[in-house]
Enzyme design. Structure first.
Site, PDB file in Angstrom:
ATOM      1  N   GLU A 140       0.609  -1.144   0.359  1.00  0.00           N
ATOM      2  CA  GLU A 140      -0.086  -0.219   0.348  1.00  0.00           C
ATOM      3  C   GLU A 140       1.237   1.028   0.189  1.00  0.00           C
ATOM      4  O   GLU A 140       1.467   0.978   0.369  1.00  0.00           O
ATOM      5  CB  GLU A 140      -1.198   0.464   0.978  1.00  0.00           C
ATOM      6  CG  GLU A 140       0.180  -0.403   2.831  1.00  0.00           C
ATOM      7  CD  GLU A 140      -0.852  -0.355   3.876  1.00  0.00           C
ATOM      8  OE1 GLU A 140      -2.093   0.996   3.653  1.00  0.00           O
ATOM      9  OE2 GLU A 140      -0.891  -1.723   4.630  1.00  0.00           O
ATOM     10  N   LYS A 189       2.837   4.091   0.751  1.00  0.00           N
ATOM     11  CA  LYS A 189       3.131   5.279   2.097  1.00  0.00           C
ATOM     12  C   LYS A 189       2.913   6.387   2.463  1.00  0.00           C
ATOM     13  O   LYS A 189       3.296   7.651   1.468  1.00  0.00           O
ATOM     14  CB  LYS A 189       4.410   4.808   2.673  1.00  0.00           C
ATOM     15  CG  LYS A 189       5.273   5.415   3.110  1.00  0.00           C
ATOM     16  CD  LYS A 189       6.532   5.014   3.909  1.00  0.00           C
ATOM     17  CE  LYS A 189       7.014   5.170   5.792  1.00  0.00           C
ATOM     18  NZ  LYS A 189       6.937   6.563   5.387  1.00  0.00           N
ATOM     19  N   TYR A 243      -5.003   2.567   8.128  1.00  0.00           N
ATOM     20  CA  TYR A 243      -4.100   0.980   7.454  1.00  0.00           C
ATOM     21  C   TYR A 243      -3.517   0.497   9.105  1.00  0.00           C
ATOM     22  O   TYR A 243      -2.653  -0.681   8.488  1.00  0.00           O
ATOM     23  CB  TYR A 243      -2.705   2.296   7.083  1.00  0.00           C
ATOM     24  CG  TYR A 243      -1.718   3.184   7.705  1.00  0.00           C
ATOM     25  CD1 TYR A 243      -0.945   2.559   8.849  1.00  0.00           C
ATOM     26  CD2 TYR A 243      -1.949   4.098   7.152  1.00  0.00           C
ATOM     27  CE1 TYR A 243      -0.303   3.311   9.824  1.00  0.00           C
ATOM     28  CE2 TYR A 243      -0.723   4.690   7.458  1.00  0.00           C
ATOM     29  CZ  TYR A 243      -0.441   4.729   8.634  1.00  0.00           C
ATOM     30  OH  TYR A 243       0.806   5.926   9.289  1.00  0.00           O
ATOM     31  N   LYS A 281      11.271   2.318   0.007  1.00  0.00           N
ATOM     32  CA  LYS A 281      11.388   4.338  -0.210  1.00  0.00           C
ATOM     33  C   LYS A 281      11.585   4.526  -1.486  1.00  0.00           C
ATOM     34  O   LYS A 281      11.961   4.017  -2.744  1.00  0.00           O
ATOM     35  CB  LYS A 281      12.114   4.944   0.927  1.00  0.00           C
ATOM     36  CG  LYS A 281      11.475   4.652   1.803  1.00  0.00           C
ATOM     37  CD  LYS A 281      10.685   5.261   2.585  1.00  0.00           C
ATOM     38  CE  LYS A 281      11.149   6.652   2.928  1.00  0.00           C
ATOM     39  NZ  LYS A 281      12.398   7.150   4.368  1.00  0.00           N
ATOM     40  N   CYS A 323      39.672  21.517  18.646  1.00  0.00           N
ATOM     41  CA  CYS A 323      38.798  21.936  18.888  1.00  0.00           C
ATOM     42  C   CYS A 323      38.439  23.317  19.242  1.00  0.00           C
ATOM     43  O   CYS A 323      38.740  23.937  18.832  1.00  0.00           O
ATOM     44  CB  CYS A 323      37.831  21.928  20.345  1.00  0.00           C
ATOM     45  SG  CYS A 323      36.140  21.665  20.320  1.00  0.00           S
ATOM     46  N   CYS A 328      36.539  25.030  21.983  1.00  0.00           N
ATOM     47  CA  CYS A 328      37.874  24.535  23.449  1.00  0.00           C
ATOM     48  C   CYS A 328      38.949  25.454  23.242  1.00  0.00           C
ATOM     49  O   CYS A 328      39.942  25.018  23.876  1.00  0.00           O
ATOM     50  CB  CYS A 328      37.067  24.320  23.908  1.00  0.00           C
ATOM     51  SG  CYS A 328      37.735  22.318  23.639  1.00  0.00           S
ATOM     52  N   CYS A 352      36.737  16.518  19.668  1.00  0.00           N
ATOM     53  CA  CYS A 352      37.465  16.876  20.970  1.00  0.00           C
ATOM     54  C   CYS A 352      37.785  16.139  21.904  1.00  0.00           C
ATOM     55  O   CYS A 352      37.094  15.224  22.464  1.00  0.00           O
ATOM     56  CB  CYS A 352      36.701  18.160  20.948  1.00  0.00           C
ATOM     57  SG  CYS A 352      36.829  19.256  22.681  1.00  0.00           S
ATOM     58  N   CYS A 406      35.123  21.337  27.764  1.00  0.00           N
ATOM     59  CA  CYS A 406      34.461  22.383  26.262  1.00  0.00           C
ATOM     60  C   CYS A 406      33.498  23.009  26.708  1.00  0.00           C
ATOM     61  O   CYS A 406      32.512  21.786  26.993  1.00  0.00           O
ATOM     62  CB  CYS A 406      34.962  20.876  25.691  1.00  0.00           C
ATOM     63  SG  CYS A 406      34.016  21.955  23.356  1.00  0.00           S
TER      64      CYS A 406
HETATM   65  S1  IVH Z   1       1.856   0.900   8.719  1.00  0.00           S
HETATM   66  C1  IVH Z   1       3.945  -0.879  13.144  1.00  0.00           C
HETATM   67  N1  IVH Z   1       1.664   2.359   6.434  1.00  0.00           N
HETATM   68  O1  IVH Z   1       5.397   5.523   8.192  1.00  0.00           O
HETATM   69  C2  IVH Z   1       3.661  -0.628  11.055  1.00  0.00           C
HETATM   70  N2  IVH Z   1       2.925   3.600   7.810  1.00  0.00           N
HETATM   71  O2  IVH Z   1       7.964   5.615   8.659  1.00  0.00           O
HETATM   72  C3  IVH Z   1       2.797   1.031  11.630  1.00  0.00           C
HETATM   73  N3  IVH Z   1       3.291   5.254   7.483  1.00  0.00           N
HETATM   74  O3  IVH Z   1       4.757   6.481  11.334  1.00  0.00           O
HETATM   75  C4  IVH Z   1       2.740   1.849  10.062  1.00  0.00           C
HETATM   76  N4  IVH Z   1       2.002   4.923   5.367  1.00  0.00           N
HETATM   77  O4  IVH Z   1       3.322   7.777   9.872  1.00  0.00           O
HETATM   78  C5  IVH Z   1       2.189   2.349   7.192  1.00  0.00           C
HETATM   79  N5  IVH Z   1       0.520   2.906   4.697  1.00  0.00           N
HETATM   80  C6  IVH Z   1       1.331   2.846   5.561  1.00  0.00           C
HETATM   81  C7  IVH Z   1       1.806   3.640   6.318  1.00  0.00           C
HETATM   82  C8  IVH Z   1       2.876   4.028   6.841  1.00  0.00           C
HETATM   83  C9  IVH Z   1       2.214   6.066   6.537  1.00  0.00           C
HETATM   84  C10 IVH Z   1       3.564   6.071   8.130  1.00  0.00           C
HETATM   85  C11 IVH Z   1       3.527   5.789   9.858  1.00  0.00           C
HETATM   86  C12 IVH Z   1       4.590   5.817  10.616  1.00  0.00           C
HETATM   87  C13 IVH Z   1       6.025   6.214   9.394  1.00  0.00           C
HETATM   88  C14 IVH Z   1       6.907   4.914   9.381  1.00  0.00           C
END
Ligand code: IVH
Length: 745
Positions: free
Chosen positions: A126, A128, A236, A324, A429, A432, A447, A453
């Site tokens: 799904e 992000k 989600y 990502k 440093c 200091c 340092c 410091c």
């Molecule tokens: S699941 C235990 N699903 O991404 C798992 N997170 O980088 C909980 N996020 O803190 C997260 N879309 O704020 C999940 N489809 C998605 C998401 C998602 C965005 C965010 C969420 C999380 C962060 C982690």
């Protein structure tokens, strides 16, 4: 009443004028109500004025008037947001960037679960969402609370604001008695553009990107402002539930949808890494058409029973990962290199850049990591950027991924000014003047000034009072710098003696510019509240190198009290010095052996160095390094800090000011809670990793080696020397079936 300007768009002058106006209006209303018994405005209008006044004061504490309506009869002023402890922690996600990392994610899960490469294993995929996570709690179907993630354990109570978000139902029909729904608050591209246009027109704040706009809109002290902002919500995940939502992730999403939440329509099921990557490519190709910002695709194991077996690492689930999108980049000019001295003395170079927009955010500095990085070398000595160094005046490519600090990716040598010279990294440093040195094998120059410091002292103080540490409200970076500059707070303990020393004298906090009686009183009560601390927080707060939050928890769970911790480190300290000598001896022996073309006699070299160490110190060292999660590196850092006279004095003085509590013992009822367990040999019904995670979840400590401290050895076939040692020491030994029976699995 005239139209009111958004509080966040006020500048100081306008805020001051507005506070004066509100004081006048509220004063008149008070007189009309109390003295003349002839109210001129409704209660609701009165409350709204008062809230607005408090919100402006919260933004501009320095402008609070001596006759502030907040200090007069009526409801307490809004004090920012209340805090909410999450019953089930709100976690973040591990990241993958390359396709191979997705393949490795799937392989890791199969290894952990003991599944073959061909066994079916479904994942949801799904988008992000690039917003901010939120948890909304329902009891008896009624929305009772909304909380931000905060640090994952404690968030902010934004219930009033959450009630104004159209995507979040007030009532659920047919929901479990208790249900916490989690998801992402975000703003669509179209709504974001319209909001910014409105803001610009009104001369108000223009947001850098939809994420900032969403965060700024949710965190408004006045819920009416939140209501006017077009916030959306995708569900989600979930926290506490009084009964399971479904057997699968996809089933749970379907249930949340049926209950009235929006779930992402792009969510699909996929089998295996190739299908996940295909799905990622598909979503990436349509990214711009979705109408809202996403920064990757999240994969989750679909089967919730498998999710439960996989569990969590310290802050991320094993059963999910965020794949990502590549970071966005832009070219700009390197204007200068500043050196920042951190809490452990590390000299961190920072690039000052000609401001440039990268993925919707203006970037004007970037991390340069360390001197090798500037010189064009990686930590292993291999060239980076083809070996090109970075010089002031260079044209450089900057990139940022998500929230992380921007980094430099490349340099354009063809655009280098002819007079540019290589950067000379300081060997003293900058703060200091103490020598800044590099330990062998380390890429960081540090340092050596320690607490002499000022930069290190200030950085440590900031860390001490920061959120994950002692968390002193109202004592942020600026205040720490100010108090340090005034000489009021130099060592950690000084924070706790501040009131006694300055509370009522001439030099009071309340007399400082930007402070008043109320803010000073609030600070002192926050400091008082911060005296009571769990051991884990105190350990983390000390700012000792390598001692992070997880290690703080591990040590606290093991020692259960400050005195036991200090005694154990003191006992191990004589061995620590020896450990260094031994490791150096090993290195020397390796080099020598290589030169002579023979095999290195490593254990002999090590044994020789250890020979003079008293048995007690050696045992204490073994105990310390035998604690799960505590390696020799951290043990060394602990011994160094606790045996440096200067540091120890500061630590002891701080500890004397605190009231330190032992951690609650986890799962007290479990038969293995508090026991030290060693797994050895082959386990057949679960992998070693799963066995360890299960044992820890039940409150046991898992150690890699058998010693007199071991309570139980779980031995599979081929237990070998550990089995023999356990037998010799008379330690209880059981097989895998016995183990499963013991933990009731
Ligand atoms: S699941 C235990 N699903 O991404 C798992 N997170 O980088 C909980 N996020 O803190 C997260 N879309 O704020 C999940 N489809 C998605 C998401 C998602 C965005 C965010 C969420 C999380 C962060 C982690």
């Amino acid at each position: 009443m005239t139209a009111e300007q958004d509080i966040e768009t006020l500048d100081a002058a306008a805020a001051e004028a507005e506070l004066a106006r509100l004081a006048g209006l509220l004063g008149a209303a008070n007189r009309a109500y109390h003295a003349e018994d002839a109210p001129e405005i409704s209660d609701a209008e009165y409350d709204a004025l008062k809230r607005r006044n408090a919100a402006i004061e919260a933004r501009f504490p320095a402008l609070k008037r001596p006759d502030s309506p907040s200090d007069q009869v009526g409801a307490a002023p809004a004090e920012g947001f209340g805090k909410v402890a999450h019953e089930v922690r709100m976690l973040s996600l591990g990241n993958a960037f390359a396709a191979e990392e997705v393949v490795e994610f799937d392989a890791r899960i199969r290894r952990y679960l003991g599944l073959g490469p061909e066994a079916p294993l479904a994942y949801t995929a799904e988008p992000k969402i690039d917003g901010l996570s939120l948890s909304v709690r329902y009891e008896g179907g009624q929305l009772v609370r909304g909380a931000t993630r905060g640090d994952g354990e404690i968030g902010e109570d934004v219930t009033g604001n959450v009630r104004t978000v159209a995507d979040i139902p007030d009532r659920l029909e047919g929901a479990p008695e208790v249900l916490e729904v989690r998801g992402e608050i975000y703003m669509s591209h179209a709504d974001f553009a319209a909001l910014n246009a409105r803001q610009a027109e009104a001369g108000g704040k223009v947001f850098a990107n939809p994420r900032n706009a969403a965060a700024g809109s949710l965190r408004q002290l006045d819920a009416e402002i939140t209501r006017s902002r077009p916030l959306r919500f995708f569900a989600y995940a979930w926290g506490t539930t009084s009964e399971p939502l479904a057997d699968t992730q996809s089933g749970a999403l379907a249930r949340l949808k049926a209950l009235g939440f929006r779930t992402n329509p792009e969510t699909t099921l996929a089998e295996g890494p190739a299908a996940l990557i295909a799905r990622y490519d598909d979503i990436a190709a349509r990214r711009a058409e979705l109408g809202y910002d996403i920064d990757g695709v999240v994969y989750k194991v679909d089967d919730l029973a498998l999710q439960a077996r996989l569990g969590f690492r310290s802050t991320t689930p094993r059963w999910a990962i965020a794949h990502k999108f590549p970071a966005e980049t832009a070219w700009t000019r390197l204007l200068g290199i500043d050196i920042n001295v951190g809490r452990t003395g590390a000299l961190s170079p920072i690039a000052r850049l000609e401001p440039v927009t990268v993925g919707g955010v203006v970037v004007s500095n970037a991390t340069l990591h360390n001197e090798d990085y500037i010189a064009g070398r990686a930590s292993d000595g291999m060239p980076i950027r083809g070996g090109a160094d970075l010089r002031i005046g260079d044209r450089v490519e900057v990139y940022r991924a998500g929230d992380v600090i921007p980094k430099l990716r490349d340099v354009d040598l063809s655009a280098r000014p002819p007079d540019a010279t290589p950067f000379a990294f300081p060997e003293a440093c900058p703060d200091c003047g103490s020598p800044a040195t590099r330990e062998p094998g380390e890429s960081v120059r540090r340092c050596t000034g320690g607490l002499i410091c000022p930069a290190q002292r200030v950085a440590r103080l900031k860390h001490l009072v920061s959120r994950g540490a002692l968390d002193v409200d109202g004592l942020g970076d600026k205040e720490v710098e100010r108090f340090h500059e005034l000489g009021w707070v130099r060592a950690p303990a000084d924070i706790f003696t501040l009131q006694a020393r300055h509370g009522s004298g001439l030099q009071t906090v309340a007399n400082l510019e930007g402070w008043g009686e109320t803010s000073a009183a609030n600070l002192f009560s926050a400091i008082e509240a911060a005296r009571s601390q769990p051991l884990a927080k105190v350990l983390f707060a000390l700012g000792i190198r390598h001692l992070g939050e997880v290690a703080g928890r591990d040590l606290a769970r093991h020692f259960q009290g400050w005195d036991a911790f200090a005694a154990a480190v003191d006992a191990a300290a004589p061995a620590a010095a020896r450990h260094r000598v031994a490791e150096e001896a090993v290195l020397a022996e390796r080099a020598q052996a290589a030169e002579e073309g023979r095999r290195a006699r490593i254990s002999e070299a090590r044994a020789a160095a250890w020979a003079e160490v008293p048995e007690a110190a050696r045992a204490a060292w073994d105990d310390l390094t035998g604690i799960d999660g505590i390696g020799a590196t951290l043990a060394l850092a602990l011994c160094d800090a606790m045996s440096s006279e200067q540091e120890r004095r500061a630590i002891d003085a701080l500890v004397a000011e605190l009231d330190i509590s032992a951690p609650e013992k986890v799962a007290e009822a479990s038969p293995v809670a508090g026991k030290t367990i060693v797994f050895t040999g082959t386990l057949e019904r679960m992998t070693r990793a799963e066995a360890k995670a299960r044992a820890e979840a039940l409150g046991a400590k898992v150690s890699g080696s058998v010693s007199a401290k071991t309570d139980l050895v779980v031995a599979g076939p081929g237990a070998g020397s550990k089995g023999a040692k356990a037998e010799a020491l008379g330690i209880e030994m059981i097989d895998e079936d016995g183990w499963l029976a013991l933990i009731g699995a």
